[in-house]
Design a protein around this motif. Structure first.
Motif, PDB file in Angstrom:
ATOM      1  N   MET A 152      -6.117  74.385 -60.370  1.00 11.98           N
ATOM      2  CA  MET A 152      -6.952  74.891 -59.289  1.00 11.98           C
ATOM      3  C   MET A 152      -6.447  76.261 -58.839  1.00 11.98           C
ATOM      4  N   ILE A 153      -7.368  77.166 -58.680  1.00  9.85           N
ATOM      5  CA  ILE A 153      -7.043  78.514 -58.236  1.00  9.85           C
ATOM      6  C   ILE A 153      -7.454  78.612 -56.761  1.00  9.85           C
ATOM      7  N   ASN A 154      -6.511  78.985 -55.936  1.00  7.81           N
ATOM      8  CA  ASN A 154      -6.719  79.016 -54.491  1.00  7.81           C
ATOM      9  C   ASN A 154      -7.124  80.420 -54.044  1.00  7.81           C
ATOM     10  N   VAL A 155      -8.307  80.528 -53.448  1.00  4.99           N
ATOM     11  CA  VAL A 155      -8.823  81.792 -52.931  1.00  4.99           C
ATOM     12  C   VAL A 155      -8.934  81.668 -51.417  1.00  4.99           C
ATOM     13  N   VAL A 156      -8.287  82.590 -50.718  1.00  7.64           N
ATOM     14  CA  VAL A 156      -8.345  82.606 -49.259  1.00  7.64           C
ATOM     15  C   VAL A 156      -9.225  83.777 -48.829  1.00  7.64           C
ATOM     16  N   ILE A 157     -10.255  83.461 -48.061  1.00  4.99           N
ATOM     17  CA  ILE A 157     -11.155  84.471 -47.515  1.00  4.99           C
ATOM     18  C   ILE A 157     -10.706  84.736 -46.085  1.00  4.99           C
ATOM     19  N   ALA A 158     -10.532  86.000 -45.748  1.00  5.65           N
ATOM     20  CA  ALA A 158     -10.011  86.394 -44.439  1.00  5.65           C
ATOM     21  C   ALA A 158     -11.112  86.351 -43.387  1.00  5.65           C
ATOM     22  N   SER A 159     -11.788  85.213 -43.316  1.00  9.55           N
ATOM     23  CA  SER A 159     -12.867  85.007 -42.352  1.00  9.55           C
ATOM     24  C   SER A 159     -13.273  83.545 -42.402  1.00  9.55           C
ATOM     25  N   GLN A 160     -13.779  83.046 -41.291  1.00  9.18           N
ATOM     26  CA  GLN A 160     -14.368  81.714 -41.296  1.00  9.18           C
ATOM     27  C   GLN A 160     -15.887  81.802 -41.212  1.00  9.18           C
ATOM     28  N   ASN A 161     -16.416  83.022 -41.361  1.00 11.74           N
ATOM     29  CA  ASN A 161     -17.864  83.212 -41.361  1.00 11.74           C
ATOM     30  C   ASN A 161     -18.423  82.558 -42.630  1.00 11.74           C
ATOM     31  N   PRO A 162     -19.345  81.603 -42.480  1.00  9.02           N
ATOM     32  CA  PRO A 162     -19.865  80.905 -43.655  1.00  9.02           C
ATOM     33  C   PRO A 162     -20.543  81.830 -44.673  1.00  9.02           C
ATOM     34  N   VAL A 163     -21.109  82.943 -44.226  1.00 10.83           N
ATOM     35  CA  VAL A 163     -21.733  83.899 -45.145  1.00 10.83           C
ATOM     36  C   VAL A 163     -20.682  84.515 -46.062  1.00 10.83           C
ATOM     37  N   LYS A 164     -19.552  84.925 -45.501  1.00 11.21           N
ATOM     38  CA  LYS A 164     -18.499  85.553 -46.297  1.00 11.21           C
ATOM     39  C   LYS A 164     -17.851  84.561 -47.255  1.00 11.21           C
ATOM     40  N   ILE A 165     -17.732  83.326 -46.838  1.00 11.63           N
ATOM     41  CA  ILE A 165     -17.182  82.293 -47.718  1.00 11.63           C
ATOM     42  C   ILE A 165     -18.157  82.021 -48.866  1.00 11.63           C
ATOM     43  N   LYS A 166     -19.429  81.868 -48.551  1.00 11.52           N
ATOM     44  CA  LYS A 166     -20.449  81.573 -49.558  1.00 11.52           C
ATOM     45  C   LYS A 166     -20.541  82.666 -50.628  1.00 11.52           C
ATOM     46  N   ASN A 180     -10.882  78.766 -49.137  1.00 13.09           N
ATOM     47  CA  ASN A 180     -10.558  78.483 -47.746  1.00 13.09           C
ATOM     48  C   ASN A 180     -10.751  79.738 -46.914  1.00 13.09           C
ATOM     49  N   GLY A 181     -11.448  79.596 -45.816  1.00  7.84           N
ATOM     50  CA  GLY A 181     -11.602  80.707 -44.885  1.00  7.84           C
ATOM     51  C   GLY A 181     -10.646  80.553 -43.726  1.00  7.84           C
ATOM     52  N   ILE A 182     -10.017  81.656 -43.352  1.00 11.29           N
ATOM     53  CA  ILE A 182      -9.118  81.639 -42.191  1.00 11.29           C
ATOM     54  C   ILE A 182      -9.408  82.864 -41.331  1.00 11.29           C
ATOM     55  N   ASN A 183      -9.146  82.722 -40.056  1.00 11.14           N
ATOM     56  CA  ASN A 183      -9.301  83.856 -39.138  1.00 11.14           C
ATOM     57  C   ASN A 183      -8.014  84.661 -39.109  1.00 11.14           C
ATOM     58  N   VAL A 184      -8.123  85.925 -39.453  1.00 10.50           N
ATOM     59  CA  VAL A 184      -7.005  86.861 -39.343  1.00 10.50           C
ATOM     60  C   VAL A 184      -7.553  88.165 -38.780  1.00 10.50           C
ATOM     61  N   PRO A 185      -6.727  88.947 -38.135  1.00 10.17           N
ATOM     62  CA  PRO A 185      -7.211  90.204 -37.567  1.00 10.17           C
ATOM     63  C   PRO A 185      -7.422  91.277 -38.636  1.00 10.17           C
ATOM     64  N   SER A 186      -8.317  92.196 -38.311  1.00 13.79           N
ATOM     65  CA  SER A 186      -8.550  93.361 -39.177  1.00 13.79           C
ATOM     66  C   SER A 186      -7.656  94.530 -38.763  1.00 13.79           C
ATOM     67  N   ASN A 187      -7.134  94.479 -37.546  1.00  9.81           N
ATOM     68  CA  ASN A 187      -6.319  95.552 -36.981  1.00  9.81           C
ATOM     69  C   ASN A 187      -7.074  96.880 -36.898  1.00  9.81           C
ATOM     70  N   VAL A 188      -8.402  96.802 -36.841  1.00 11.92           N
ATOM     71  CA  VAL A 188      -9.247  97.965 -36.566  1.00 11.92           C
ATOM     72  C   VAL A 188     -10.205  97.542 -35.462  1.00 11.92           C
ATOM     73  N   ALA A 189     -11.051  98.443 -35.022  1.00 13.40           N
ATOM     74  CA  ALA A 189     -12.018  98.132 -33.971  1.00 13.40           C
ATOM     75  C   ALA A 189     -12.937  96.996 -34.414  1.00 13.40           C
ATOM     76  N   ASP A 190     -13.445  96.222 -33.443  1.00 12.00           N
ATOM     77  CA  ASP A 190     -14.399  95.158 -33.764  1.00 12.00           C
ATOM     78  C   ASP A 190     -15.592  95.713 -34.538  1.00 12.00           C
ATOM     79  N   GLN A 191     -15.981  96.939 -34.220  1.00 13.69           N
ATOM     80  CA  GLN A 191     -17.050  97.609 -34.955  1.00 13.69           C
ATOM     81  C   GLN A 191     -16.490  98.883 -35.562  1.00 13.69           C
ATOM     82  N   PRO A 192     -15.995  98.815 -36.803  1.00 14.19           N
ATOM     83  CA  PRO A 192     -15.496 100.033 -37.446  1.00 14.19           C
ATOM     84  C   PRO A 192     -16.604 101.083 -37.527  1.00 14.19           C
ATOM     85  N   MET A 193     -16.243 102.333 -37.227  1.00 14.18           N
ATOM     86  CA  MET A 193     -17.249 103.394 -37.104  1.00 14.18           C
ATOM     87  C   MET A 193     -17.112 104.485 -38.161  1.00 14.18           C
TER      88      MET A 193
END
Length: 176
Positions: free
Chosen positions: A1-15, A33-46
């Motif tokens: 099994m190959i484990n892929v971690v998506i840096a989001s729990q948003n179902p769209v990004k996981i799908k 697996n999706g997990i919540n981690v910070p982006s360390n940038v603004a909530d809306q990158p510009m």
């Protein structure tokens, strides 16, 4: 099994990550697996550079949080203003493994003036979409791209080609 971690729990990004990896590596078996981690940038990158940095940070922060995985995927949506004053939307994908990295950007599309006006007021794109189009939590479903294309391209399908492109160095490791 190959484990892929998506840096989001948003179902769209996981799908979209599941679909892209399964298409690229047809013979492999994955666990996603999706997990919540910070982006360390603004909530809306510009800007383009800020959005890329957000995707890179998400992938690296996912790796720090789940170091035993095989791949870590960061997906960051951003917006930028063109020289003509038009606002465009796009996303960056950053995928890392212990020995490789790959990055790609989605296509861009223009945002309507009403949305641009709200973003100039400091409102995040997803919230602006919900306000203008009278929706709720559209960023976890079809997103701005789905709304504006009348679901010809939903958010998951929008991200998928860029994930495939970011996987090029993993498909052709001898070239990278």
């Amino acid at each position: 099994m190959i484990n892929v971690v998506i840096a989001s729990q948003n179902p769209v990004k996981i799908k979209c990550t599941e679909k892209a990896f399964s298409e690229v590596f047809k013979e492999k078996v994955f666990v996603f697996n999706g997990i919540n981690v910070p982006s360390n940038v603004a909530d809306q990158p510009m800007s383009d550079p800020e959005t890329l940095l957000g995707a890179r940070n998400r992938a690296k922060n996912a790796e720090s949080a789940k170091p035993n995985a095989d791949y870590w995927v960061g997906i960051e949506g951003g917006i930028a203003e063109t020289e003509e004053g038009e606002m465009i939307a796009f996303a960056w994908i950053s995928i890392i493994s212990k020995h490789q990295k790959g990055e790609a950007r989605t296509a861009t599309f223009a945002l309507p003036p009403k949305i641009t006006e709200l973003i100039h007021q400091g409102i995040e794109l997803g919230v602006a979409d919900d306000m203008v189009f009278k929706r709720s939590n559209s960023k976890q479903s079809n997103g701005a791209v789905g709304i504006l294309t009348h679901d010809l391209i939903d958010r998951a399908e929008y991200y998928r080609p860029a994930i495939v492109l970011a996987l090029i160095p993993f498909i052709n490791p001898e070239l990278y």
